[in-house]
Each structure stands twice: as C-alpha cells, then as structure tokens.
Design a protein around this motif. Structure first.
Motif, PDB file in Angstrom:
ATOM      1  N   GLY A  44       0.835  -1.187   0.000  1.00  0.00           N
ATOM      2  CA  GLY A  44       0.000   0.000   0.000  1.00  0.00           C
ATOM      3  C   GLY A  44       0.874   1.242   0.000  1.00  0.00           C
ATOM      4  N   SER A  45       0.300   2.380   0.338  1.00  0.00           N
ATOM      5  CA  SER A  45       1.033   3.648   0.292  1.00  0.00           C
ATOM      6  C   SER A  45       0.816   4.434   1.577  1.00  0.00           C
ATOM      7  CB  SER A  45       0.579   4.481  -0.912  1.00  0.00           C
ATOM      8  OG  SER A  45       0.774   3.756  -2.116  1.00  0.00           O
ATOM      9  N   LEU A  46       1.895   5.089   2.020  1.00  0.00           N
ATOM     10  CA  LEU A  46       1.863   5.815   3.297  1.00  0.00           C
ATOM     11  C   LEU A  46       2.446   7.205   3.096  1.00  0.00           C
ATOM     12  CD1 LEU A  46       2.842   4.257   6.717  1.00  0.00           C
ATOM     13  CD2 LEU A  46       3.521   6.592   6.149  1.00  0.00           C
ATOM     14  N   LEU A  47       1.696   8.223   3.492  1.00  0.00           N
ATOM     15  CA  LEU A  47       2.129   9.622   3.416  1.00  0.00           C
ATOM     16  C   LEU A  47       2.370  10.119   4.832  1.00  0.00           C
ATOM     17  CD1 LEU A  47       2.552  12.341   1.916  1.00  0.00           C
ATOM     18  CD2 LEU A  47       0.066  12.689   2.080  1.00  0.00           C
ATOM     19  N   PHE A  48       3.579  10.660   5.078  1.00  0.00           N
ATOM     20  CA  PHE A  48       3.961  11.090   6.422  1.00  0.00           C
ATOM     21  C   PHE A  48       4.320  12.569   6.429  1.00  0.00           C
ATOM     22  CE2 PHE A  48       7.043  11.849   9.820  1.00  0.00           C
ATOM     23  CZ  PHE A  48       6.404  11.273  10.910  1.00  0.00           C
ATOM     24  N   LEU A  49       3.830  13.290   7.443  1.00  0.00           N
ATOM     25  CA  LEU A  49       4.103  14.725   7.597  1.00  0.00           C
ATOM     26  C   LEU A  49       4.748  14.992   8.956  1.00  0.00           C
ATOM     27  CD1 LEU A  49       3.024  16.059   5.037  1.00  0.00           C
ATOM     28  CD2 LEU A  49       1.331  14.375   5.806  1.00  0.00           C
TER      29      LEU A  49
END
Length: 319
Positions: A44-49
């Motif tokens: 899957g895909s993970l966006l981190f801030l």
C-alpha cells in the motif's frame, strides 16, 4: 533481520528514495521525498508529515522501515518550513496565516498522491503535523483508510488555563505587535539550538545529533521559534478540534502514540482524543520516552513501530 532492526545511514538519503517538489494549488512549491516500496508498494502507500520546525530528513530511518515493509512511502514539508520557504518576517521564525492553509495544502497533496499510488492509503504525522492531519479529518478534507499520529499536538503544553483564555492572550499579543514576531526566545543567536533542547525531544544522543548534522549540511532547514500568529492560530485550531462532535464524526481508524513525559504537547489531550475518536486506539509511553517517540532509543522506537505495524495489518490489510 526484521524491518525494524534494519539500520541505515541516517545522514544519507537512502538510494531507493528520490527528492523532488510538489506544487500546491496556489503555485507554492514544497519539498517531498518518495520511496517506491519493496515489491513496488504492494503493501500500500503511506504519506507522512513532520512537526513544527521539522524536516523529513529527521525521519529517514522510520520512512525506510516502512519502505522495507512494502509500503510506497512519501514525506513532505509543510509550507513555510524546512526547504519549503518561509512565511514570516525572517529566515528562522515559523509563521502561518491560518492552520486551515496547511490542512488545505494537505488535501491538495493527498488528492494528487492518492491518484498515483496503490492502496490502502495511510496518513501518518508527528506533533504539529498530527494536529493538521486531525484538522483535515475533522473538516472532511482527506479520506485515508487508517491514520497514525505520533505525539499529536491536539493540545499544547503550557499554563494550566482554559483554552479560551490562552487563545485570548495570544490574540492580544498578535495585536500589540507584529503577528510574525517570535513568540518565545530560543537562544542568543537566531536559529541556534537551546542548550537543553535534547531533553525535550529524545533520550538518544546519536539521533539528536543527526538533526544537528542535517541543519548544518542543509542550512535551509534551520528554523527557530514559532510566531505569535502561529501560536494564536494553533489555539484557534485546537478549539475547532475541541468542538462537540468534531472528532466523534471521524470514522477512520486512528492510532495515537503519546508519552506522559511529553513537555511540548499535552499528553492528556491526546488520551482524550483517542477516546473521542470512534476508531481511536492509544499506545502510551512514560518516562522512557520524550516527545520524538519515533526518534527515541531503540527499545522505545521498536515498540512504537511494532505497534504501528500491528495496527496497520489489522485495520488496513493488503489489498
């Protein structure tokens, strides 16, 4: 060797990762970094801030952990931070006109990123970044399958006064001087780190030293105090999150990782948020962990990562 025990050189951009920029709706460019993910992001895909005054270089080790686990990983700066410009009156003070600007920026990035990446789509963030993510969830601007928040700035550590009073004081301070002026003094030299700052962030001297190394290597990353405008808008946004029914309407599974030893954000507010969220879960640390839980000593960091991995395997299984 498990993914969480893999070691990388934290002072080098890992070979699989690529740095670029993303242009927001109004033309402002922010930095981003992308890992393809082992098995081409098959997990899957993970966006981190990251948080206030942060930059993604501080999280290379954690981002690479998720990459090794098969996630396609992206991290990005916030507008006005790190290598994505400044919005105040000088090169080091962190300023924003409104936290809604950041949540709308996130919505813009989220929409473009989600369209080009495999699911399930996960949103992760630390500290102030976690506040903005929560704000975007409450305002219905993003639709992740799951969310992971590290030391979320749901409330700020400070005087034990009602939020409305603190907000009122900050509002006055934005009117008796420029809202872009620093809200607190950090050191004699602008942008220089205070002597005891590490005691607020991590027990791990080497990981703390990595941050200082990156600040020297890439001077554009250097940031000091927040502005009074930032403080006032942070309180205003915290009041939005505190509204009756706001978090209760968020149906996404949300894992909150927080420590009772945090002296930068309000741990009690994070605990309350986990209870208010219908899909909220909590991993709690004590004196063994300072604010930067994902940059702590190995036993703390590995427990946090294992908890995140278990949570994601359960609530956002591979498609």
């Amino acid at each position: 060797m498990s993914a969480s025990h893999q070691t990388i050189d934290r002072r080098v951009i890992p070979p699989p990762a690529t740095e670029s920029t993303f242009t927001l709706a109004d033309g402002h460019a922010i930095r981003r970094i992308d890992w393809p993910g082992v098995d081409e992001g098959g997990r899957g895909s993970l966006l981190f801030l990251p948080g206030r005054g942060d930059f993604y270089e501080k999280y290379l080790e954690t981002l690479d952990h998720w990459h090794r686990a098969g996630w396609r990983v992206t991290a990005a700066d916030w507008r006005g931070q790190a290598g994505s410009g400044r919005l105040g009156g000088d090169a080091v003070t962190g300023h924003i006109d409104d936290f809604a600007t950041w949540s709308e920026d996130l919505a813009c990035l989220w929409k473009a990123w989600k369209a080009k990446t495999p699911g399930p789509h996960i949103l992760g963030a630390h500290s102030m970044g976690a506040h903005v993510v929560m704000r975007a969830l409450v305002d219905g601007l993003v639709d992740p399958e799951a969310v992971v928040l590290s030391a979320p700035m749901i409330g700020m550590a400070g005087p034990p006064l009602p939020l409305a009073v603190l907000h009122g004081v900050a509002r006055v301070m934005t009117r008796i001087g420029k809202p872009t002026r620093p809200a607190w003094k950090w050191s004699e030299k602008p942008g220089e780190m205070p002597a005891r700052r590490r005691d607020l962030l991590t027990h791990d001297a080497d990981r703390y030293a990595d941050e200082l190394w990156w600040r020297e290597k890439r001077p554009e990353l250097v940031m000091g105090p927040g502005s009074w405008g930032w403080v006032e808008r942070a309180y205003a946004s915290a009041r939005r999150l505190g509204e009756a029914g706001a978090m209760e309407a968020v149906r996404v599974p949300v894992l909150i990782i927080s420590t009772s030893a945090d002296r930068l954000v309000d741990h009690a507010a994070a605990v309350r948020a986990a209870r208010r969220l219908p899909g909220g879960e909590l991993i709690e640390f004590g004196e063994e962990a300072h604010h930067e839980i994902l940059r702590e000593v190995d036993p703390v960091r590995e427990r946090a990562l294992a908890g995140i991995d278990e949570f994601l395997d359960r609530v956002a299984p591979r498609k």
